[in-house]
Design a protein around this motif. Sequence first.
Motif, short mmCIF file in Angstrom:
data_model
loop_
_atom_site.label_atom_id
_atom_site.label_comp_id
_atom_site.label_asym_id
_atom_site.label_seq_id
_atom_site.Cartn_x
_atom_site.Cartn_y
_atom_site.Cartn_z
N LEU A 169 0.80 -1.25 -0.04
CA LEU A 169 -0.21 -0.05 -0.09
C LEU A 169 0.78 1.14 0.05
N ALA A 170 2.01 1.32 0.45
CA ALA A 170 2.71 2.47 0.54
C ALA A 170 4.36 2.05 0.74
N ALA A 171 5.23 2.79 0.20
CA ALA A 171 6.65 2.57 0.54
C ALA A 171 7.35 3.97 0.77
N THR A 172 7.90 4.02 1.83
CA THR A 172 8.85 4.96 2.10
C THR A 172 10.40 4.71 2.10
N VAL A 173 11.14 5.30 1.32
CA VAL A 173 12.54 5.34 1.11
C VAL A 173 13.58 6.41 1.52
N ILE A 174 14.44 6.09 2.68
CA ILE A 174 15.29 7.02 3.02
C ILE A 174 16.72 6.77 2.98
N ALA A 175 17.67 7.55 2.35
CA ALA A 175 18.96 7.38 1.93
C ALA A 175 19.80 8.64 1.99
N ASP A 176 21.21 8.67 2.05
CA ASP A 176 22.01 9.61 1.98
C ASP A 176 22.31 9.96 0.49
N LEU A 177 21.04 10.07 -0.19
CA LEU A 177 21.27 10.23 -1.88
C LEU A 177 20.42 11.53 -2.09
N ASP A 178 20.37 11.79 -3.45
CA ASP A 178 19.60 12.93 -3.65
C ASP A 178 17.79 12.46 -3.21
N CYS A 179 17.31 13.50 -3.51
CA CYS A 179 15.80 13.09 -3.09
C CYS A 179 15.14 12.50 -4.37
N ALA A 180 15.43 12.83 -5.43
CA ALA A 180 15.03 12.43 -6.85
C ALA A 180 15.29 10.99 -6.97
N ASP A 181 16.44 10.44 -6.23
CA ASP A 181 16.77 9.11 -6.35
C ASP A 181 15.61 8.31 -5.34
N VAL A 182 15.55 8.59 -4.15
CA VAL A 182 14.59 8.06 -3.40
C VAL A 182 13.30 8.02 -3.73
N ASP A 183 12.97 9.28 -4.48
CA ASP A 183 11.59 9.40 -5.16
C ASP A 183 11.10 8.13 -6.34
N ALA A 184 12.23 7.92 -7.05
CA ALA A 184 12.16 7.16 -8.00
C ALA A 184 12.24 5.58 -7.40
N TYR A 185 12.85 5.19 -6.43
CA TYR A 185 13.03 3.86 -5.91
C TYR A 185 11.46 3.82 -5.20
N ALA A 186 11.09 4.78 -4.47
CA ALA A 186 9.79 4.46 -3.93
C ALA A 186 8.65 4.29 -5.04
N THR A 187 8.61 4.84 -5.95
CA THR A 187 7.68 4.66 -7.08
C THR A 187 7.78 3.22 -7.76
#
Length: 324
Positions: free
Chosen positions: A266-284
């Motif tokens: 139902l939902a995915a939250t991703v956290i990392a010491d990366l750009d926000c664009a990267d974690v945005d894409a991984y969550a999708t």
Amino acid sequence: MNPRRFIVVSLTFLLFISCEKKEPFRLGGNVFGTTYSIIYYGNANYESAIDGLFTDVNKSLSTYIPTSDISKINNGEKDVKVDALFKEVFQKSERIFQETDGYFDPTVGDLVNAWGFGPEKPLNDLDSTKVSELMSFVGFDKVKIKDGLVVKRYDETYFDFNSIAKGYGIDVIGRFLESKGVKNYLVEIGGEIRARGTKPEGKLWTVQLDNPNTDGSRSAYTLLQLTDKSMASSGNYRKFRITEDGQKYVHTINPKTGYATESNLLAATVIADLDCADVDAYATAFMAMGLERSKVFLSSKPNLEAILIYVDENGELKEFTNRK
């Protein structure tokens, strides 16, 4: 499954700033079809410059602006020299497309429109034959940038960077603040976050994930403390539509199948010491992968932390996390 069990993951800020320290600059408003909030400790108000950066991102990447570069490319114009913003998002998308075996794919835009979640009108007669036809134009391995121009194998391929552009917009603002010597800041757009440094006295930035309250109220699911991290969430708990015959379609299009059907994730939250664009894409990508594939992917990416909310075989809400 009881719809009241859908998890609603959203982010709000708990802004407890010590009154003994200099107050931060706080900016906020509307952008990219949602709201934004920026908090930073610095010596100048950069609101005007930040507004200009938002405009630059929109002019390059917004499918909702007919005169943007991406809209011109989607409409078949072949002489559009893309800017540095477009190039970086394209390159990030290409890399994450490969890493996720195609589960993150911004060339799925025609299907986003067809299912009723994009700027174009949905198709009323969408069936398996039409989905198969549209799928023939999907694939980030079918596009490239050459001499500053986007080259598409098929003219019909339609880019939709909405699943990465919001996070990228956050990065643009964060980098700007850093260029001005700002070390302690938090940028949030529509729930996605880039946090650097701390609040006064070394206090970390605190964000809240909400419970799935269906009455519009908000209560804490859990609190997270961040520093020098980016964070993004994706889910099918808000953006969906139900047809007259009761069929539910969600806004996450599976680029492997072309369908907008719901999984148990139902939902995915991703956290990392990366750009926000990267974690945005991984969550999708995780929303398209589903729970089990996401868990396997995470086992190969120790730099990614995730909170995955899903429904088990008994219809109960469960959480998987690899956070340390």
